[in-house]
Design a protein around this motif. Sequence first.
Motif, PDB file in Angstrom:
ATOM      1  N   SER A  28      -3.390  -5.631   3.779  1.00 28.01           N
ATOM      2  CA  SER A  28      -3.401  -4.477   2.890  1.00 28.01           C
ATOM      3  C   SER A  28      -4.738  -3.767   3.073  1.00 28.01           C
ATOM      4  O   SER A  28      -5.655  -4.300   3.696  1.00 28.01           O
ATOM      5  CB  SER A  28      -3.178  -4.874   1.427  1.00 28.01           C
ATOM      6  OG  SER A  28      -4.262  -5.659   0.952  1.00 28.01           O
ATOM      7  N   ALA A  29      -4.832  -2.561   2.524  1.00 30.61           N
ATOM      8  CA  ALA A  29      -6.077  -1.796   2.611  1.00 30.61           C
ATOM      9  C   ALA A  29      -6.331  -1.118   1.277  1.00 30.61           C
ATOM     10  O   ALA A  29      -5.395  -0.710   0.585  1.00 30.61           O
ATOM     11  CB  ALA A  29      -5.983  -0.757   3.718  1.00 30.61           C
ATOM     12  N   VAL A  30      -7.605  -1.005   0.928  1.00 33.30           N
ATOM     13  CA  VAL A  30      -8.011  -0.320  -0.291  1.00 33.30           C
ATOM     14  C   VAL A  30      -8.602   1.030   0.107  1.00 33.30           C
ATOM     15  O   VAL A  30      -9.548   1.098   0.909  1.00 33.30           O
ATOM     16  CB  VAL A  30      -9.046  -1.145  -1.087  1.00 33.30           C
ATOM     17  CG1 VAL A  30      -9.517  -0.379  -2.313  1.00 33.30           C
ATOM     18  CG2 VAL A  30      -8.466  -2.492  -1.475  1.00 33.30           C
ATOM     19  N   ILE A  31      -8.002   2.090  -0.457  1.00 31.71           N
ATOM     20  CA  ILE A  31      -8.453   3.453  -0.201  1.00 31.71           C
ATOM     21  C   ILE A  31      -8.599   4.134  -1.549  1.00 31.71           C
ATOM     22  O   ILE A  31      -7.633   4.203  -2.318  1.00 31.71           O
ATOM     23  CB  ILE A  31      -7.447   4.225   0.670  1.00 31.71           C
ATOM     24  CG1 ILE A  31      -7.241   3.501   2.003  1.00 31.71           C
ATOM     25  CG2 ILE A  31      -7.914   5.663   0.883  1.00 31.71           C
ATOM     26  CD1 ILE A  31      -6.077   4.008   2.799  1.00 31.71           C
ATOM     27  N   ASP A  32      -9.789   4.616  -1.840  1.00 34.45           N
ATOM     28  CA  ASP A  32     -10.074   5.287  -3.114  1.00 34.45           C
ATOM     29  C   ASP A  32      -9.640   4.447  -4.313  1.00 34.45           C
ATOM     30  O   ASP A  32      -9.054   4.954  -5.272  1.00 34.45           O
ATOM     31  CB  ASP A  32      -9.413   6.662  -3.172  1.00 34.45           C
ATOM     32  CG  ASP A  32      -9.989   7.624  -2.146  1.00 34.45           C
ATOM     33  OD1 ASP A  32     -11.195   7.505  -1.835  1.00 34.45           O
ATOM     34  OD2 ASP A  32      -9.242   8.498  -1.654  1.00 34.45           O
ATOM     35  N   GLY A  33      -9.864   3.138  -4.245  1.00 34.72           N
ATOM     36  CA  GLY A  33      -9.577   2.241  -5.356  1.00 34.72           C
ATOM     37  C   GLY A  33      -8.131   1.790  -5.471  1.00 34.72           C
ATOM     38  O   GLY A  33      -7.799   1.016  -6.357  1.00 34.72           O
ATOM     39  N   LYS A  34      -7.250   2.244  -4.582  1.00 35.45           N
ATOM     40  CA  LYS A  34      -5.842   1.842  -4.613  1.00 35.45           C
ATOM     41  C   LYS A  34      -5.539   0.959  -3.410  1.00 35.45           C
ATOM     42  O   LYS A  34      -5.967   1.239  -2.298  1.00 35.45           O
ATOM     43  CB  LYS A  34      -4.926   3.063  -4.581  1.00 35.45           C
ATOM     44  CG  LYS A  34      -5.028   3.929  -5.809  1.00 35.45           C
ATOM     45  CD  LYS A  34      -4.069   5.095  -5.713  1.00 35.45           C
ATOM     46  CE  LYS A  34      -4.212   6.006  -6.919  1.00 35.45           C
ATOM     47  NZ  LYS A  34      -3.344   7.182  -6.800  1.00 35.45           N
ATOM     48  N   GLU A  35      -4.797  -0.123  -3.673  1.00 37.32           N
ATOM     49  CA  GLU A  35      -4.452  -1.057  -2.601  1.00 37.32           C
ATOM     50  C   GLU A  35      -3.055  -0.761  -2.071  1.00 37.32           C
ATOM     51  O   GLU A  35      -2.104  -0.611  -2.839  1.00 37.32           O
ATOM     52  CB  GLU A  35      -4.526  -2.500  -3.115  1.00 37.32           C
ATOM     53  CG  GLU A  35      -4.419  -3.521  -2.017  1.00 37.32           C
ATOM     54  CD  GLU A  35      -4.729  -4.931  -2.489  1.00 37.32           C
ATOM     55  OE1 GLU A  35      -4.250  -5.875  -1.839  1.00 37.32           O
ATOM     56  OE2 GLU A  35      -5.450  -5.095  -3.496  1.00 37.32           O
ATOM     57  N   PHE A  36      -2.932  -0.683  -0.750  1.00 36.91           N
ATOM     58  CA  PHE A  36      -1.673  -0.380  -0.078  1.00 36.91           C
ATOM     59  C   PHE A  36      -1.347  -1.497   0.909  1.00 36.91           C
ATOM     60  O   PHE A  36      -2.222  -1.928   1.664  1.00 36.91           O
ATOM     61  CB  PHE A  36      -1.775   0.930   0.720  1.00 36.91           C
ATOM     62  CG  PHE A  36      -2.114   2.132  -0.103  1.00 36.91           C
ATOM     63  CD1 PHE A  36      -1.123   2.892  -0.690  1.00 36.91           C
ATOM     64  CD2 PHE A  36      -3.435   2.509  -0.286  1.00 36.91           C
ATOM     65  CE1 PHE A  36      -1.439   4.011  -1.445  1.00 36.91           C
ATOM     66  CE2 PHE A  36      -3.761   3.621  -1.045  1.00 36.91           C
ATOM     67  CZ  PHE A  36      -2.757   4.377  -1.624  1.00 36.91           C
ATOM     68  N   MET A  37      -0.104  -1.954   0.927  1.00 36.90           N
ATOM     69  CA  MET A  37       0.347  -2.887   1.952  1.00 36.90           C
ATOM     70  C   MET A  37       0.542  -2.086   3.232  1.00 36.90           C
ATOM     71  O   MET A  37       1.032  -0.967   3.202  1.00 36.90           O
ATOM     72  CB  MET A  37       1.652  -3.574   1.553  1.00 36.90           C
ATOM     73  CG  MET A  37       1.515  -4.551   0.397  1.00 36.90           C
ATOM     74  SD  MET A  37       0.249  -5.812   0.587  1.00 36.90           S
ATOM     75  CE  MET A  37       0.855  -6.755   1.946  1.00 36.90           C
ATOM     76  N   ILE A  38       0.163  -2.666   4.363  1.00 40.25           N
ATOM     77  CA  ILE A  38       0.237  -1.970   5.638  1.00 40.25           C
ATOM     78  C   ILE A  38       1.510  -2.384   6.368  1.00 40.25           C
ATOM     79  O   ILE A  38       1.840  -3.570   6.438  1.00 40.25           O
ATOM     80  CB  ILE A  38      -1.003  -2.274   6.508  1.00 40.25           C
ATOM     81  CG1 ILE A  38      -2.276  -1.989   5.715  1.00 40.25           C
ATOM     82  CG2 ILE A  38      -0.962  -1.473   7.797  1.00 40.25           C
ATOM     83  CD1 ILE A  38      -2.358  -0.587   5.135  1.00 40.25           C
TER      84      ILE A  38
END
Length: 98
Positions: A28-38
Amino acid sequence: MKLSKLEKYFFVDKVIYHSLDLALYNVSAVIDGKEFMITDEKGQRLKSHNFISLQKQLRNVKAKTQVMRHTSAYDEMVGGPSKSDNALEVPIGDNQLY
């Protein structure tokens, strides 16, 4: 979020390699405080039994930090108190072993 979209960001706050069961990893990645599964281009989560192969797939992602995260269910299994979150995060680097 698809890997191709993630690669277009100038910087990603954090890439998280999730250590799951029996040497299985996903990302997963954190972008601008939000975590997204890749995911891959087909929408399937990136996952592998080979951690180095995942690092190779994400070599074009510009991350400020990379961590390995592991969450264990064993605290409760051995009679310990219930915890809301026992995630362990260890900073890692890309040694380009691929």
